[in-house]
Enzyme design. Structure first.
Site, PDB file in Angstrom:
ATOM      1  NE  ARG A 156      -4.091   1.922   0.792  1.00 49.10           N
ATOM      2  CZ  ARG A 156      -5.042   2.301  -0.065  1.00 49.10           C
ATOM      3  NH1 ARG A 156      -4.995   1.910  -1.328  1.00 49.10           N
ATOM      4  NH2 ARG A 156      -6.055   3.041   0.340  1.00 49.10           N
ATOM      5  CB  THR A 206      -9.168  -0.506  -7.977  1.00 47.23           C
ATOM      6  OG1 THR A 206      -9.159   0.721  -7.270  1.00 47.23           O
ATOM      7  CG2 THR A 206      -8.542  -1.573  -7.110  1.00 47.23           C
ATOM      8  CG  ASN A 266      -8.139   6.565  -4.996  1.00 50.59           C
ATOM      9  OD1 ASN A 266      -8.981   5.700  -4.764  1.00 50.59           O
ATOM     10  ND2 ASN A 266      -8.260   7.787  -4.573  1.00 50.59           N
ATOM     11  CG  ASP A 286      -8.490   5.417  -0.666  1.00 56.16           C
ATOM     12  OD1 ASP A 286      -9.561   5.890  -1.085  1.00 56.16           O
ATOM     13  OD2 ASP A 286      -7.947   4.425  -1.195  1.00 56.16           O
ATOM     14  CB  SER A 345      -7.191  -0.028   1.149  1.00 58.99           C
ATOM     15  OG  SER A 345      -7.626  -0.668  -0.028  1.00 58.99           O
ATOM     16  CB  SER A 346     -12.597  -0.673   0.130  1.00 62.79           C
ATOM     17  OG  SER A 346     -13.030   0.433   0.876  1.00 62.79           O
ATOM     18  N   GLY A 397     -13.558  -1.409  -7.433  1.00 67.45           N
ATOM     19  CA  GLY A 397     -14.861  -0.767  -7.232  1.00 67.45           C
ATOM     20  C   GLY A 397     -14.928   0.146  -6.028  1.00 67.45           C
ATOM     21  N   GLY A 398     -13.781   0.688  -5.577  1.00 64.31           N
ATOM     22  CA  GLY A 398     -13.791   1.661  -4.489  1.00 64.31           C
ATOM     23  C   GLY A 398     -14.454   1.092  -3.243  1.00 64.31           C
TER      24      GLY A 398
HETATM   25  N1  GLY Z   1      -8.268   3.253  -3.610  1.00 62.55           N
HETATM   26  C1  GLY Z   1      -9.313   2.368  -3.313  1.00 62.55           C
HETATM   27  C2  GLY Z   1      -9.078   1.550  -2.106  1.00 62.55           C
HETATM   28  O1  GLY Z   1      -7.953   1.260  -1.788  1.00 62.55           O
HETATM   29  O2  GLY Z   1     -10.000   1.173  -1.433  1.00 62.55           O
END
Ligand code: GLY
Length: 594
Positions: free
Chosen positions: A124, A397, A417, A439, A468-469, A488-489
Site C-alpha cells: 500500500r 483499481t 485510486n 483514501d 483501503s477497501s 470498485g472503491g
Molecule cells: N483506492 C481504493 C481503495 O484502496 O480502497
C-alpha cells in the site's frame, strides 16, 4: 468470459488416473466440453472423500487479456503463481493505466502450497513524511477542492515496485528480468486503446492535460486517443528495466528516485528522497473468519476488507440463528443491507494503518462481537443512518486471481485510486502517480470521493498508510477453493461478500461474477443497486421496510475469480462480463508435470 478445464488431457490424465487407481482411489474426471482442454478424457469412478492435492491445471483471471496471456505464459515457462503475479501486475500497469500501476500500490494475498503459508504482501502507498492532517485544508479549515485527487500533492509513496521485488525475491522462481519482460515489451511497443481506456481518459481529460508528461503519454494532441491507437510508454519501459536490473534500488534510489522527487516537487508536491528510500513492504497475517463451514481469508488492515467481510458474515450467521433462514428475496436483501450498514460504520470508527493506530482486530472479528452488532437488526425495518450525497461511479483499481499447478495461489487487488490516479506523471519517468491520499479521511466527517467518511484512525499522518477497501480473498472448504476479488472503491467489500455467498450457493462461477449487485456503506443511507438487481416489486418491498433506494447509473465492478474443486480436480475461472478481462485455464505443460 469463463474458461473451464474439467480434466487433463492425454498423458497427464492417464498418469494421474493410474496413480490414484493404483492407490485404490477412484477419480472422476468429467468430460471436457469447454475451455482449453485439448482432448476428452475417460471418466472413472469417484472416490468420496478423496482429494487432489494439486489442481489439474493452472488458471489466471485478470481484467485484461494481455495480462492473462502473459501470466499463463510465465507459468508455462516454469514460473509459479508468484512469478505470474509479478508479470500480471506489471502488464496491468502498462495496459490498464487507469486502474493500477507502479506509481500505485496494492495487496497481494498469497498461499504457498509447499509450506501452507498464507500471507498478505502489503504494498500500500503511504503518506509522504511531510504530510500533516491539514494537508488539504485552506486557512479556514475547509477542504481545497480536488487537492487530494489531482496532481502530485494527491500522490502517496508508491508500494507496487517494492512489492513486485519482494514477491520475486521471496516467493518466485524466476528473475525479474524474465517476469517483467512482457510488461517492458508492451510499454515499449505499445498496446491498443480500448473502449474502457477511452471512457476513463475522457473522464480525467482535464487532469491529464494539466500534466505535460501525462498528456504526451496517454493523449494524442491533447485529446482522447482513437480506438485501436497504440499507446507507447518508453519512459515507463526504462523504469521497469531499472527495476528488473537493480531491484528496489532501480525505483526507490538513484536516477529514477531523483526524477520522481524533482518532478513532483516542481509541480507542487512534497515528496523527498527519504520518502522513497524508506518505503517498506510489510508482510501481514490475513484476516481469517468462518461462515457455514467455509474459511474466509482476506485482506488485513490497512485494508478494511477482511475485517468488514468477517463481520458481515458473522452477523449473517447470527441472524440465521436468531431468525431462521431468510424468507424470500426482500428479507435476504434487507439482512444483507443491515449487516453492510453496521460493518461500514465500524470501518469508519476503528480502521486505519495498523502500524500507526491501535485496531482491535480480534474483537472486531470475533463471532460474539458480530452477534452483538446484529442484535439490533430489526427484521422488518431499516435502521436509519444519516443521509449524504452519493459517491460517483468509478472504474478504478484492478483485481486478478492466479492458481498454479502446485496449488500456489494469489489474489491481488491493485490501485492508483481514481481513474488515471492523480493524472500526474513526473517528467522523464513514465510513472503515472496515484491519488491514494484521498483514501485518508482528509477532513473528519467529510466524505471522500467514494462517499466514505472516516475518523481519527484514518487521519493523515507522516508515513501512514491510508485505509483501503481492497479485498483480495480466498474462500475455502476442504473440497472447494475460491480465489476472488474486484475493483470498485468502497463497493469492493460488498461485491466480494456477494461473490462469496454466491460461491457458497454453488452453480456456475460465471453466474457468480455476473450477478447483479447492490451496496450499502452506512453513509450515505442508501442502497445503491444495479438495475437488474431489484425488480419493481422488490424495490417496493424494500422501500416499505424504510430503505432508501438509489439506482446505480451503470453496472459496477470487475470480478476475477478462480475455483478449484479439490474432490474432482476441476479448475474453473471466470472474468466479469462488465469488463474486457479474460479468464483462462490451461493444463500443466508436459515438461512440468509432477
Ligand atoms: N483506492 C481504493 C481503495 O484502496 O480502497
Amino acid at each position: 468470459m469463463i474458461r473451464q478445464l474439467k480434466a487433463p488431457a492425454g498423458g497427464l490424465f492417464l498418469m494421474l488416473a493410474g496413480r490414484y487407481l493404483r492407490l485404490g482411489l477412484a477419480v472422476l474426471l468429467l468430460i471436457p466440453g469447454l475451455g482449453m482442454a485439448e482432448a476428452e478424457s475417460p471418466a472413472v469412478a469417484f472416490g468420496k472423500g478423496q482429494q487432489w492435492s494439486r489442481p489439474l491445471a493452472m488458471a489466471v483471471a485478470t481484467a485484461h487479456a494481455d495480462a492473462t496471456d502473459a501470466g499463463l505464459a510465465i507459468m508455462a515457462a516454469g514460473g509459479n503463481a508468484f512469478d505470474a503475479a509479478v508479470t500480471i501486475s506489471a502488464v496491468l500497469a502498462v495496459v490498464e493505466p487507469y486502474s493500477s500501476g507502479i506509481g500505485g500500490g496494492g495487496f497481494w494475498l498469497l498461499h504457498q502450497a509447499a509450506t501452507g503459508k498464507n500471507v498478505m504482501v502489503d504494498g500500500r502507498e503511504r503518506a509522504p513524511l511531510a504530510a500533516q492532517p491539514d494537508l488539504y485544508l485552506d486557512e479556514d479549515g475547509e477542504l481545497i477542492a480536488g487537492a487530494s485527487l489531482n496532481g502530485p500533492l494527491a500522490a502517496g509513496i508508491p508500494g507496487e515496485p517494492a512489492a513486485l521485488v519482494h514477491l520475486a525475491e521471496h516467493y518466485g522462481r524466476l528473475p525479474l528480468a524474465t517476469t517483467l519482460a512482457p510488461a517492458i515489451r508492451l510499454a515499449r511497443e505499445g498496446f491498443a486503446v480500448d473502449e474502457i481506456y477511452r471512457r476513463m481518459a475522457a473522464w480525467r481529460l482535464e487532469v491529464l492535460r494539466a500534466s505535460p508528461a501525462a498528456a504526451s503519454q496517454f493523449l494524442v494532441d491533447g485529446e482522447v486517443p482513437a480506438l485501436g491507437a497504440l499507446i507507447r510508454q518508453p519512459d515507463l519501459a526504462a523504469v521497469l528495466e531499472a527495476l528488473a536490473a537493480k531491484g528496489r534500488a532501480g525505483f526507490y534510489e538513484g536516477a529514477v528516485a531523483r526524477a520522481l522527487v524533482t518532478g513532483t516537487r516542481a509541480a507542487g508536491g512534497i515528496w523527498t528522497l527519504e520518502d522513497l528510500s524508506s518505503y517498506q513492504v510489510v508482510e501481514r497475517d490475513p484476516i481469517v473468519g468462518r461462515y457455514q463451514g467455509w474459511e474466509i481469508l482476506s485482506a488485513a488492515p490497512p485494508s478494511s476488507g477482511g475485517v468488514a467481510l468477517v463481520q458481515m458474515l458473522g452477523m449473517l450467521e447470527a441472524l440465521d440463528a436468531r431468525l431462521g433462514p431468510a424468507s424470500g428475496e426482500a428479507d435476504r436483501v434487507h439482512r444483507l443491507v443491515e449487516v453492510m450498514r453496521r460493518a461500514y460504520r465500524d470501518r469508519a470508527r476503528y480502521l486505519g494503518d495498523p502500524d500507526q493506530v491501535e485496531i482491535p482486530v480480534e474483537r472486531l472479528t470475533n463471532p460474539d462481537y458480530a452477534a452483538g452488532l446484529a442484535r439490533d437488526i430489526d427484521p422488518a425495518r431499516a435502521t436509519p443512518s444519516i443521509a449524504r450525497a452519493m459517491a460517483p461511479e468509478g472504474r478504478d483499481t484492478t483485481h486478478f486471481s492466479v492458481l498454479d499447478a502446485d496449488g500456489n495461489r494469489v489474489a491481488a487487488t491493485l490501485s492508483i485510486n481514481y481513474p488515471f490516479g492523480s493524472g500526474f506523471v513526473p517528467p522523464t519517468t513514465g510513472v503515472l502517480l496515484n491519488d491514494e491520499m484521498d483514501d485518508f479521511s482528509t477532513q473528519p466527517g467529510v466524505p471522500n470521493v467514494y462517499g466514505l467518511v472516516g475518523g481519527e484512525a484514518n487521519a493523515i499522518a507522516p508515513g501512514k498508510r491510508m485505509l483501503s477497501s481492497m479485498s483480495p480473498t480466498f474462500a475455502a472448504t476442504e473440497d472447494q477453493l475460491v480465489i476472488l476479488g474486484t475493483p470498485g472503491g468502497s463497493r469492493i467489500i460488498t461485491m466480494v461478500l456477494q461473490g462469496i455467498l454466491a460461491a457458497i450457493q454453488g452453480g456456475d462461477p460465471q453466474d457468480w461474477v455476473a450477478a447483479p449487485r447492490f451496496h450499502h456503506q452506512y453513509l450515505p443511507d442508501q442502497i445503491r443497486f444495479e438495475a437488474a438487481a431489484f425488480d419493481d416489486a422488490l424495490q417496493h418491498q424494500l422501500s416499505e421496510r424504510g430503505h432508501h433506494l438509489a439506482p446505480a447509473d451503470q453496472r459496477y465492478g470487475n470480478m476475477q475469480l478462480i475455483v478449484w474443486d479439490r474432490t474432482s480436480g476441476i479448475v474453473q475461472a471466470a472474468s466479469d462480463p462488465r469488463g474486457i478481462g479474460k479468464a483462462s485455464v490451461r493444463k500443466q505443460p508436459a515438461a512440468l508435470e509432477p
